[in-house]
Design a protein around this motif. Structure first.
Motif, PDB file in Angstrom:
ATOM      1  N   VAL A  39       2.895  -0.039 -12.771  1.00 32.91           N
ATOM      2  CA  VAL A  39       3.899  -1.097 -12.860  1.00 32.91           C
ATOM      3  C   VAL A  39       3.301  -2.331 -13.542  1.00 32.91           C
ATOM      4  O   VAL A  39       3.903  -2.903 -14.452  1.00 32.91           O
ATOM      5  N   PHE A  91       7.909  -9.122  -7.481  1.00 32.43           N
ATOM      6  CA  PHE A  91       8.427  -7.808  -7.090  1.00 32.43           C
ATOM      7  C   PHE A  91       9.917  -7.909  -6.754  1.00 32.43           C
ATOM      8  O   PHE A  91      10.733  -7.113  -7.218  1.00 32.43           O
ATOM      9  N   LYS A 127      13.313  -6.348  -8.702  1.00 31.95           N
ATOM     10  CA  LYS A 127      14.324  -5.498  -8.091  1.00 31.95           C
ATOM     11  C   LYS A 127      15.721  -6.047  -8.362  1.00 31.95           C
ATOM     12  O   LYS A 127      16.681  -5.298  -8.415  1.00 31.95           O
ATOM     13  N   LYS A 131       2.585  13.414  -7.779  1.00 31.94           N
ATOM     14  CA  LYS A 131       3.234  12.956  -6.541  1.00 31.94           C
ATOM     15  C   LYS A 131       4.139  11.765  -6.835  1.00 31.94           C
ATOM     16  O   LYS A 131       3.714  10.796  -7.457  1.00 31.94           O
ATOM     17  N   PRO A 132       5.407  11.843  -6.383  1.00 29.68           N
ATOM     18  CA  PRO A 132       6.288  10.683  -6.568  1.00 29.68           C
ATOM     19  C   PRO A 132       5.725   9.471  -5.834  1.00 29.68           C
ATOM     20  O   PRO A 132       4.953   9.609  -4.890  1.00 29.68           O
ATOM     21  N   ALA A 133       6.133   8.282  -6.287  1.00 29.27           N
ATOM     22  CA  ALA A 133       5.697   7.050  -5.624  1.00 29.27           C
ATOM     23  C   ALA A 133       6.087   7.118  -4.145  1.00 29.27           C
ATOM     24  O   ALA A 133       7.193   7.524  -3.818  1.00 29.27           O
ATOM     25  N   PRO A 134       5.157   6.763  -3.227  1.00 31.18           N
ATOM     26  CA  PRO A 134       5.482   6.854  -1.794  1.00 31.18           C
ATOM     27  C   PRO A 134       6.577   5.858  -1.399  1.00 31.18           C
ATOM     28  O   PRO A 134       6.691   4.783  -1.972  1.00 31.18           O
ATOM     29  N   GLN A 135       7.372   6.263  -0.402  1.00 27.47           N
ATOM     30  CA  GLN A 135       8.457   5.412   0.092  1.00 27.47           C
ATOM     31  C   GLN A 135       7.894   4.076   0.596  1.00 27.47           C
ATOM     32  O   GLN A 135       6.811   4.048   1.182  1.00 27.47           O
ATOM     33  N   GLY A 136       8.611   2.998   0.355  1.00 27.47           N
ATOM     34  CA  GLY A 136       8.196   1.694   0.891  1.00 27.47           C
ATOM     35  C   GLY A 136       7.030   1.066   0.153  1.00 27.47           C
ATOM     36  O   GLY A 136       6.445   0.095   0.626  1.00 27.47           O
ATOM     37  N   ILE A 137       6.677   1.596  -1.009  1.00 25.54           N
ATOM     38  CA  ILE A 137       5.540   1.053  -1.769  1.00 25.54           C
ATOM     39  C   ILE A 137       5.847  -0.388  -2.186  1.00 25.54           C
ATOM     40  O   ILE A 137       6.978  -0.717  -2.552  1.00 25.54           O
ATOM     41  N   PHE A 197       0.095   3.507  -8.689  1.00 31.89           N
ATOM     42  CA  PHE A 197       1.418   3.001  -9.074  1.00 31.89           C
ATOM     43  C   PHE A 197       1.400   1.496  -9.305  1.00 31.89           C
ATOM     44  O   PHE A 197       2.131   0.985 -10.155  1.00 31.89           O
TER      45      PHE A 197
END
Ligand code: HEM
Ligand code: FES
Lengths: 346, 164
Positions: free
Chosen positions: A151, A283, A287, A267-273, A147
């Motif tokens: 990005v 970053f 956001k 697999k979706p992007a892991p939480q807190g990435i 990921f």
């Protein structure tokens, strides 16, 4: 030994070099500590070369083999975990050392003519260090690597006119595949080291030619003395390298670099990435605002930063220097502030 | 280039003959530029084309429709990730006959999205983007556009079909 040297001297014009090395002087004053930061950056790069070449003996690019070989390095190869951990930690420390180095030469105004060329080559080295970090990050092919690359390449694709083309060339198509690993690997282990070493040589040559910049205030007050580079400063430099080596070894051994589960496009992007610390400011901006706005803001600030030799040239009185000092403080506060904000919101 | 040019200049100067020399010099300089340009093109075009060739060329055909029988076993409120060609995609069962499917690539910077049944939102962990599962519309965070929708239907022989 003596005979070998004299044999070389018969064949090569070494005398002037020897002369120069013996006469080179380094200024010592209350800010002289910062002169070590470039050397520390260099040290971490040498560590990267050695550990990187070691990793080449076990790492296998390719969609099927990349993660498996990284896992093998971590679990089967003797001391593989240590070599990989040192490579990852040293990458981070190298970025950190270069940042400190850049800010210290900024505040000493060492970017002013005739050292402006040195400043530009240094910026190129920083940019290439980011590229090293970015391309290396994908190689273990774990979920975060996947990921981060998505990005990062999408941000690059946002560059006007050539962005899309560059993104497709980097990925080898529109998706991140085994071909992407292959290309990042070629950049990381062949292309970047070659260009980096060439620019680094130029940077070091320029530093030799111009010598250390003495900050204006210190120079005016005559509040410094000089010591010979050889052997006094060289020993001090090596001593600092030993300290850096110890810090690196302790970090790498106590906190081995982790390896996540293999990248899986379903697999979706892991939480807190989140990215490494040195991309946290960008970053946070991404956001908070639309991507083109965030990147334009960052690009414009970066460009202004890069051309400081143009808007703050050396003057006889050194009076206009204040503006650059405030800009430096603002940049540091901005970067650190955004980074803290980003970690606070994870 | 310019160094070569000035060397040529000097040679012509030595041979004198003012007027024809002036013309000859202009022509030669011009020729050198054209030939250098041709060499540059002959170098750059193959290299750029070589680099641009990617994995997309292999196989060639684009996927426009797939069968996904497993989606029929989902209970309402459940979702499933699947591959649509080379892209990740998501199908959510909202009710007995109500399926919603989208490409799962976040329109912000390309992360793969997730479904959060509690929130009833499609979410992206990378920068906190959120989408409405009923329409695919981007409703929170930085994504600039809705998710790309996919059509779903149950065929006459009881298969579940996803179409671009
Ligand atoms: C001659 C120079 C270098 C060579 C030959 C080299 C080689 C390699 C190889 C083979 C890997 C894959 C192994 C693995 O993922 O565990 C790797 C990973 C990596 N490299 Fe380098 N490298 C070099 C310089 C650098 C530099 C200067 C940086 C500085 C930023 C860097 C940062 C990284 C990072 C962040 C990774 C990912 C580490 C991981 O998570 O495993 N490398 N490098
Ligand atoms: S990539 Fe999904 S919110 Fe940024």
């Amino acid at each position: 030994m003596g005979t070998l040297l004299s044999k070389l001297e018969e064949r090569l014009p070494l005398a002037p070099l020897k002369e120069a090395a013996l006469h080179k002087q380094v200024p010592i004053h209350k800010h002289a500590f910062w002169y070590y930061m470039g050397g520390i950056s260099l040290f971490f790069f040498l560590v990267q070369m050695v550990t990187g070449v070691l990793l080449l003996f076990h790492y296998q690019p390719g969609a099927e083999t990349a993660h498996a070989s990284a896992l093998r390095i971590m679990t089967k190869v003797d001391f593989g975990w240590l070599i990989r951990s040192i490579h990852s930690w040293s990458a981070n420390l190298m970025v950190g050392a270069i940042f400190v180095h850049m800010f210290s030469v900024f505040f000493m105004k060492a970017y002013q003519k005739p050292r402006d060329l040195t400043w530009y080559t240094g910026l190129a080295l920083l940019g290439m260090t980011f590229l090293f970090g970015f391309t290396g990050y994908l190689l273990p092919w774990d979920d975060i690597a996947f990921f981060a690359t998505k990005v990062g390449v999408d941000v690059a694709a946002g560059t006007p006119v050539i962005g899309k083309e560059i993104a497709n060339i980097l990925r080898g198509g529109t998706d991140i595949t085994g071909l992407t690993i292959q290309r990042f690997f070629a950049l990381h282990a062949v292309v970047l080291p070659g260009i980096f070493i060439a620019i680094l040589s130029l940077h070091l040559l320029l530093v030799q030619i111009h010598g250390n910049k003495i900050p204006e205030g210190v120079e005016r007050a005559n509040a410094y003395r000089t010591i010979p580079f050889f052997p006094n400063f060289l020993y001090a430099d090596l001593y600092v390298w030993l300290l850096a080596f110890n810090v690196l070894s302790i970090l790498a051994a106590i906190y081995p670099w982790p390896l996540g589960p293999e990248a899986d496009i379903l697999k979706p992007a892991p939480q807190g990435i989140h990215p490494e610390w040195y991309f946290m400011a960008q970053f946070q901006l991404l956001k908070m605002m639309p991507e083109p706005v965030a990147m334009t803001l960052f690009g414009a600030a970066g460009a202004l930063w890069a051309i400081v030799p143009l808007w703050n040239p050396a003057t006889a009185t050194g009076r206009r220097g204040k503006l650059a000092t405030y800009a430096g403080i603002a940049a540091a506060i901005g970067l650190i502030g955004l980074t803290i904000l980003a970690y606070g919101k994870l | 280039m310019s160094e070569l040019g000035s060397t040529l200049d000097r040679e012509f100067d030595e041979q004198a003959e003012p007027e024809t020399d002036f013309m000859r010099r202009g022509v030669v300089k011009w020729l050198i530029r054209v030939v250098s340009g041709l060499y540059a093109i002959a170098f750059i075009v193959p290299v750029v084309r070589f680099l641009r060739s990617g994995s997309a060329e292999e196989g060639g055909e684009k996927v426009t429709q797939i069968s996904l029988k497993a989606a029929l076993t989902l209970k309402p409120g459940e979702f499933q990730m699947f591959k649509f060609g080379s892209k990740p995609a998501i199908v959510i069962r909202q009710g007995p006959d109500d399926f919603k499917a989208y490409l799962a690539t976040c329109t912000h910077l390309g992360c793969t999205v997730n479904y959060n049944p509690g929130l009833r939102r499609i979410t992206c962990a990378c920068h906190g983007g959120q989408y409405d599962p009923d329409t695919g519309k981007n409703i929170a965070g930085p994504p600039p556009a809705p998710l790309a929708p996919l059509k779903t239907e149950v065929s006459s022989d009881g298969d579940f079909i996803v179409k671009a």
